[in-house]
Design a protein around this motif. Structure first.
Motif, PDB file in Angstrom:
ATOM      1  N   HIS A  79       0.916  -1.247  -0.056  1.00  0.00           N
ATOM      2  CA  HIS A  79      -0.140  -0.011  -0.013  1.00  0.00           C
ATOM      3  C   HIS A  79       0.954   1.251  -0.031  1.00  0.00           C
ATOM      4  O   HIS A  79       0.480   2.146  -0.774  1.00  0.00           O
ATOM      5  N   ASP A  80       1.903   1.246   0.655  1.00  0.00           N
ATOM      6  CA  ASP A  80       2.899   2.675   0.764  1.00  0.00           C
ATOM      7  C   ASP A  80       3.698   2.570  -0.314  1.00  0.00           C
ATOM      8  O   ASP A  80       3.628   3.750  -1.015  1.00  0.00           O
ATOM      9  N   LEU A  81       3.942   1.329  -0.958  1.00  0.00           N
ATOM     10  CA  LEU A  81       4.681   1.607  -2.327  1.00  0.00           C
ATOM     11  C   LEU A  81       3.723   2.302  -3.366  1.00  0.00           C
ATOM     12  O   LEU A  81       4.104   3.088  -4.143  1.00  0.00           O
ATOM     13  N   HIS A  82       2.545   1.682  -3.367  1.00  0.00           N
ATOM     14  CA  HIS A  82       1.537   2.232  -4.252  1.00  0.00           C
ATOM     15  C   HIS A  82       1.300   3.779  -4.176  1.00  0.00           C
ATOM     16  O   HIS A  82       1.485   4.510  -5.152  1.00  0.00           O
ATOM     17  N   ASP A  83       0.958   4.185  -2.907  1.00  0.00           N
ATOM     18  CA  ASP A  83       0.709   5.576  -2.724  1.00  0.00           C
ATOM     19  C   ASP A  83       1.943   6.576  -3.138  1.00  0.00           C
ATOM     20  O   ASP A  83       1.809   7.544  -3.513  1.00  0.00           O
ATOM     21  N   ALA A  84       3.233   6.019  -2.427  1.00  0.00           N
ATOM     22  CA  ALA A  84       4.254   6.880  -2.266  1.00  0.00           C
ATOM     23  C   ALA A  84       4.951   6.938  -3.848  1.00  0.00           C
ATOM     24  O   ALA A  84       5.715   8.146  -4.268  1.00  0.00           O
ATOM     25  N   SER A 114       4.011   5.048  -7.111  1.00  0.00           N
ATOM     26  CA  SER A 114       3.211   4.709  -8.284  1.00  0.00           C
ATOM     27  C   SER A 114       3.049   5.844  -9.229  1.00  0.00           C
ATOM     28  O   SER A 114       3.195   6.060 -10.274  1.00  0.00           O
ATOM     29  N   GLN A 115       2.491   7.178  -8.447  1.00  0.00           N
ATOM     30  CA  GLN A 115       2.161   8.308  -9.295  1.00  0.00           C
ATOM     31  C   GLN A 115       3.492   8.777  -9.809  1.00  0.00           C
ATOM     32  O   GLN A 115       3.516   9.336 -10.859  1.00  0.00           O
ATOM     33  N   LYS A 116       4.655   8.860  -8.763  1.00  0.00           N
ATOM     34  CA  LYS A 116       5.897   9.265  -9.494  1.00  0.00           C
ATOM     35  C   LYS A 116       6.404   8.641 -10.816  1.00  0.00           C
ATOM     36  O   LYS A 116       6.714   9.088 -11.792  1.00  0.00           O
ATOM     37  N   LEU A 117       6.228   7.443 -10.820  1.00  0.00           N
ATOM     38  CA  LEU A 117       6.726   6.477 -11.642  1.00  0.00           C
ATOM     39  C   LEU A 117       5.720   6.773 -12.775  1.00  0.00           C
ATOM     40  O   LEU A 117       6.219   6.692 -14.486  1.00  0.00           O
ATOM     41  N   ARG A 156       7.056   7.951 -16.671  1.00  0.00           N
ATOM     42  CA  ARG A 156       6.914   7.519 -17.684  1.00  0.00           C
ATOM     43  C   ARG A 156       6.409   8.219 -18.929  1.00  0.00           C
ATOM     44  O   ARG A 156       6.749   8.452 -20.029  1.00  0.00           O
ATOM     45  N   LEU A 157       5.334   9.228 -18.681  1.00  0.00           N
ATOM     46  CA  LEU A 157       4.658  10.061 -19.375  1.00  0.00           C
ATOM     47  C   LEU A 157       5.732  11.069 -19.826  1.00  0.00           C
ATOM     48  O   LEU A 157       6.043  11.441 -21.005  1.00  0.00           O
ATOM     49  N   THR A 158       6.469  11.662 -18.820  1.00  0.00           N
ATOM     50  CA  THR A 158       7.390  12.650 -19.172  1.00  0.00           C
ATOM     51  C   THR A 158       8.598  12.127 -20.307  1.00  0.00           C
ATOM     52  O   THR A 158       9.024  12.960 -21.215  1.00  0.00           O
ATOM     53  N   ALA A 159       8.960  10.856 -20.020  1.00  0.00           N
ATOM     54  CA  ALA A 159       9.966  10.443 -20.810  1.00  0.00           C
ATOM     55  C   ALA A 159       9.471  10.052 -22.320  1.00  0.00           C
ATOM     56  O   ALA A 159      10.294  10.431 -23.275  1.00  0.00           O
ATOM     57  N   LYS A 160       8.255   9.871 -22.396  1.00  0.00           N
ATOM     58  CA  LYS A 160       7.724   9.598 -23.773  1.00  0.00           C
ATOM     59  C   LYS A 160       7.577  10.895 -24.603  1.00  0.00           C
ATOM     60  O   LYS A 160       7.706  11.019 -25.587  1.00  0.00           O
ATOM     61  N   GLU A 211      13.450  16.815 -16.165  1.00  0.00           N
ATOM     62  CA  GLU A 211      12.185  16.543 -15.103  1.00  0.00           C
ATOM     63  C   GLU A 211      12.164  15.160 -14.936  1.00  0.00           C
ATOM     64  O   GLU A 211      11.839  14.585 -13.904  1.00  0.00           O
ATOM     65  N   VAL A 212      12.570  14.084 -15.973  1.00  0.00           N
ATOM     66  CA  VAL A 212      12.655  12.790 -15.790  1.00  0.00           C
ATOM     67  C   VAL A 212      13.642  12.472 -14.793  1.00  0.00           C
ATOM     68  O   VAL A 212      13.346  11.492 -13.896  1.00  0.00           O
ATOM     69  N   ALA A 213      14.642  12.977 -14.841  1.00  0.00           N
ATOM     70  CA  ALA A 213      15.714  12.793 -13.870  1.00  0.00           C
ATOM     71  C   ALA A 213      15.390  13.148 -12.349  1.00  0.00           C
ATOM     72  O   ALA A 213      15.652  12.628 -11.511  1.00  0.00           O
ATOM     73  N   ARG A 214      14.529  14.292 -12.221  1.00  0.00           N
ATOM     74  CA  ARG A 214      14.091  14.903 -11.074  1.00  0.00           C
ATOM     75  C   ARG A 214      13.128  13.800 -10.470  1.00  0.00           C
ATOM     76  O   ARG A 214      13.023  13.410  -9.176  1.00  0.00           O
ATOM     77  N   LEU A 215      12.060  13.389 -11.232  1.00  0.00           N
ATOM     78  CA  LEU A 215      10.999  12.465 -10.866  1.00  0.00           C
ATOM     79  C   LEU A 215      11.657  11.248 -10.427  1.00  0.00           C
ATOM     80  O   LEU A 215      11.276  10.660  -9.508  1.00  0.00           O
ATOM     81  N   ALA A 216      12.726  10.841 -11.080  1.00  0.00           N
ATOM     82  CA  ALA A 216      13.388   9.440 -10.857  1.00  0.00           C
ATOM     83  C   ALA A 216      13.936   9.715  -9.443  1.00  0.00           C
ATOM     84  O   ALA A 216      13.908   8.614  -8.678  1.00  0.00           O
ATOM     85  N   ALA A 217      14.913  10.816  -9.250  1.00  0.00           N
ATOM     86  CA  ALA A 217      15.207  11.004  -7.798  1.00  0.00           C
ATOM     87  C   ALA A 217      14.428  11.061  -6.782  1.00  0.00           C
ATOM     88  O   ALA A 217      14.592  10.386  -5.678  1.00  0.00           O
ATOM     89  N   GLU A 218      13.078  11.591  -6.960  1.00  0.00           N
ATOM     90  CA  GLU A 218      12.104  11.696  -5.959  1.00  0.00           C
ATOM     91  C   GLU A 218      11.665  10.349  -5.594  1.00  0.00           C
ATOM     92  O   GLU A 218      11.255   9.700  -4.428  1.00  0.00           O
ATOM     93  N   ALA A 219      11.380   9.437  -6.781  1.00  0.00           N
ATOM     94  CA  ALA A 219      10.800   8.074  -6.537  1.00  0.00           C
ATOM     95  C   ALA A 219      11.714   7.309  -5.615  1.00  0.00           C
ATOM     96  O   ALA A 219      11.295   6.483  -5.036  1.00  0.00           O
ATOM     97  N   ALA A 220      13.185   7.347  -6.185  1.00  0.00           N
ATOM     98  CA  ALA A 220      14.308   6.708  -5.350  1.00  0.00           C
ATOM     99  C   ALA A 220      14.121   7.090  -3.921  1.00  0.00           C
ATOM    100  O   ALA A 220      14.356   6.032  -3.292  1.00  0.00           O
TER     101      ALA A 220
END
Length: 393
Positions: free
Chosen positions: A199-204, A206-209, A213-217, A236-245
């Motif tokens: 649940h935590d992984l999904h909430d925290a 999944s939206q970032k990922l 994905r959309l930004t990379a496309k 922006e892809v790099a920023r989102l990836a860092a936040e997700a990590a």
């Protein structure tokens, strides 16, 4: 059946008595009950019951069998038989002959010579020679959880021995039922913890990922017609990836294994090493000097996670034949964890230059987060040593 009849005991355990023989018997039963009731893992409880029964009645051999639903034994524990003898005996026995009697009847079986029993079907060539025999079912209401088997006692087993073993079996039933409930509770706790993590992984994350994905496309489509805007999107892809990590790392670091809260660091680490030893062809051993004090929760979690990462590397990547895990206390109330393997080893510098980390970065980050110090020593063909020292509270 060859039951040896004995004169009735002048001081049966259920009647008041104060002579030395009765007091010795009661004290022995009390010690046996305490020995097997102080543990919560089913396998250890079975081992303690078996050893206690053998010691209580002075038998040469003891065994305890827990039946499965297919005519065999789900678990079978022995005491008085060496590891070499046990390996030479071969596969576990089936539920037949005298053993089957214990698993389908509530009454005990006491024989002067088990080999002369009508139901005796022989045993493997490497099996120890046994004569006098005492078997006692372990009841739980109308269900039989298992049975205790004793063999070879100087002078044979008596009615008094039978009564002592009956009392022990009643307490063994309680200890075994409690251990099973405890393990079931831990399974449910782990299942709940897994659900919480999902649940935590999904909430925290999944939206970032999804956004990533959309930004990379979008960046991919802009590369040819608008490179400058594509670079902005890639940033922006790099920023989102860092936040997700970062969020994923926060979820993982926050998680404290349930077993740590219940069993403590030493018991939890010992249990996990035992599981890995059974699951892998490599020999995995654990030792502790008994001087490890309770550490703050964050430090215990870090020690356990680093141990898991190092063990994973040794067993999955290093092709180790032997892995040794030690945990000892320090004079400053801290602890030192050491994992040594005889695997293929590696050049840490070369691994890092190649962009492979084998979890080394996360291990160092965990160590630093709790004020600990991690050292890693390895070389090609010389195995690996991971050592972590964490301070006391």
């Amino acid at each position: 059946m060859g039951i040896k009849e004995q004169p009735p005991c002048e001081h049966p355990l259920h009647e008041p008595c104060l002579d030395d023989a009765c007091l010795d018997g009661l004290e022995a039963v009390s010690e046996a009950v305490l020995a097997m009731s102080g543990h919560l893992e089913v396998r250890e409880v079975l081992r303690r019951i078996t050893a206690s029964a053998r010691s209580l009645l002075g038998a040469e051999y003891a065994a305890l069998g827990v039946p499965d639903d297919h005519g065999g034994f789900a678990q079978f524990v022995v005491d008085g038989v060496t590891d070499e003898q046990w390996k030479a005996i071969g596969p576990l026995p089936r539920q037949h002959g005298v053993l089957a009697t214990m698993l389908h009847e509530m009454a005990p079986t006491r024989l002067t010579d088990v080999r002369k029993a009508p139901a005796f079907g022989g045993w493997p060539g490497a099996h120890p020679e046994m004569t006098d025999f005492l078997g006692m079912p372990i009841p739980d209401g109308e269900e039989i959880l298992g049975a205790i088997f004793l063999a070879n006692k100087d002078g044979g087993f008596t009615a008094h021995d039978e009564r002592l073993l009956r009392i022990l079996a009643a307490h063994a039933s309680i200890a075994l039922a409690n251990a099973r409930l405890y393990e079931r509770s831990r399974e449910l706790t782990l299942a709940g913890e897994r659900a919480r993590i999902a649940h935590d992984l999904h909430d925290a994350v999944s939206q970032k990922l999804f956004s990533l994905r959309l930004t990379a496309k979008a960046a991919a489509k802009l590369l040819d017609r608008d490179p400058e805007r594509a670079r902005t999107e890639l940033a922006e892809v790099a920023r989102l990836a860092a936040e997700a990590a970062d969020e994923l790392r926060a979820v993982v670091v926050e998680l404290r294994p349930a077993a740590l809260d219940e069993d403590g660091l030493v018991a939890t680490l010992a249990s996990q090493v035992q599981v890995l030893d059974r699951a892998h062809t490599a020999s995995v051993e654990f030792a502790s000097d008994g001087g490890v004090r309770t550490l703050p929760p964050a430090q215990e979690a870090a020690v356990l996670r680093i141990a898991q990462e190092a063990l994973h590397n040794a067993l999955r990547h290093a092709d180790a034949a032997k892995v040794a895990v030690t945990l000892r206390g320090t004079a400053t109330r801290g602890a030192v964890l050491k994992i040594t393997d005889d695997g293929r080893g590696f050049d840490p510098g070369a691994v890092q230059r190649a962009g492979r980390h084998l979890g080394l970065v996360s291990m160092r980050d965990r160590a630093q987060s709790v004020g600990g110090h991690l050292t890693l020593t390895s070389a090609a063909g010389l195995g690996t040593v991971v050592e972590l020292e964490v301070p006391g509270a």
